[in-house]
Design an enzyme around this catalytic site. Sequence first.
Site, PDB file in Angstrom:
ATOM      1  N   HIS A  44      56.428 -71.332 -26.850  1.00  0.00           N
ATOM      2  CA  HIS A  44      57.880 -71.244 -26.650  1.00  0.00           C
ATOM      3  C   HIS A  44      58.476 -70.209 -27.597  1.00  0.00           C
ATOM      4  O   HIS A  44      59.396 -69.486 -27.228  1.00  0.00           O
ATOM      5  CB  HIS A  44      58.542 -72.602 -26.892  1.00  0.00           C
ATOM      6  CG  HIS A  44      58.134 -73.660 -25.909  1.00  0.00           C
ATOM      7  ND1 HIS A  44      57.337 -74.718 -26.249  1.00  0.00           N
ATOM      8  CD2 HIS A  44      58.408 -73.804 -24.584  1.00  0.00           C
ATOM      9  CE1 HIS A  44      57.148 -75.485 -25.190  1.00  0.00           C
ATOM     10  NE2 HIS A  44      57.772 -74.955 -24.167  1.00  0.00           N
ATOM     11  N   SER A 197      49.762 -75.348 -24.907  1.00  0.00           N
ATOM     12  CA  SER A 197      50.534 -76.190 -23.991  1.00  0.00           C
ATOM     13  C   SER A 197      50.989 -77.435 -24.743  1.00  0.00           C
ATOM     14  O   SER A 197      50.280 -77.927 -25.628  1.00  0.00           O
ATOM     15  CB  SER A 197      49.629 -76.597 -22.821  1.00  0.00           C
ATOM     16  OG  SER A 197      50.134 -77.750 -22.188  1.00  0.00           O
TER      17      SER A 197
END
Length: 297
Positions: A44, A197
Amino acid sequence: MEVVERIEEMTEISKRARLRVGTWGGGGKSVILIPTMGALHEGHAALIEKARSLAGASRQVIVLSVFVNPKQFGVNEDLADYPRTLEADKRIAKAAGVDIFFNPKAEDVYPEGFATKVDIDDSLSKRLCGRTRHGHFTGVATIVTKLFNIIRPDKAVFGLKDYQQLLIIRRINEDLNLEVDIVGVETLRDPDGLAISSRNTYLSDKERRAALVIPKVLDMAVQMFKESGGGGTLKAEAMKEKLLKTIEKEPLVVVEYIELSAPLTLAPVESVVSGTLLAIAVRVGKTRLIDNRILTC
Ligand code: PAF
């Protein structure tokens, strides 16, 4: 960084930023959205970095949304267990340069009486992950359309790890004239090659080691494609068989699918040519992991 929970406030801030008035105004800023479900990690952070690079820092407002969208989880999926790390997310977002942390409440996003779905044609939504994740892409399409309407971003940034999701979002954007510039960002990997992830946190040490077979077969595929010369002589079935055999040696890993597809339609291909998408989904214990590679010479 400002934390915003109310939808109306988010819409107002975004409007003001674009119209050059109020706190977030002062220069006709472009609004860049990074939609997430939280549990923020380096992947992110790379999306945020990309967002920051899209315009001069003083001329943009970066909005990061954190919303664990119940509509994209199937009945037997991990909605209840999905990692929720709100305070850490705020710290990561702030350090990475997010201006607005948008964290709406589920009852405001989907108030009583909510009855609309953004439905995607089966040709895109029922392939690959859509074969087993029934309704998943309808849920994604619905929330992303809502976020686009609430925030009206100029640009939105998504990771390429969720390749099918990105393709579907591009489709909605075009089909519904949402006019958002959709930016895809390369998958960030740990040094051992595993795609980063939020779901990696579910893996035990043993499972994580087993999961390394995913980047291994992706690399193998690249190698096979290069060795074939890239002229279309390599058959998709032959490649799949070889990759499957390698994964089968790893008892903790169960293949959900391994597909070679056309990159824009997701239709299965017979021969592997430059630009073919190799997409893979596996279960390692209870954890579902996906990854992909576009094959080029
Ligand atoms: O990729 C995700 O995290 C989610 O699917 C998204 C795009 C934020 C929609 O909920």
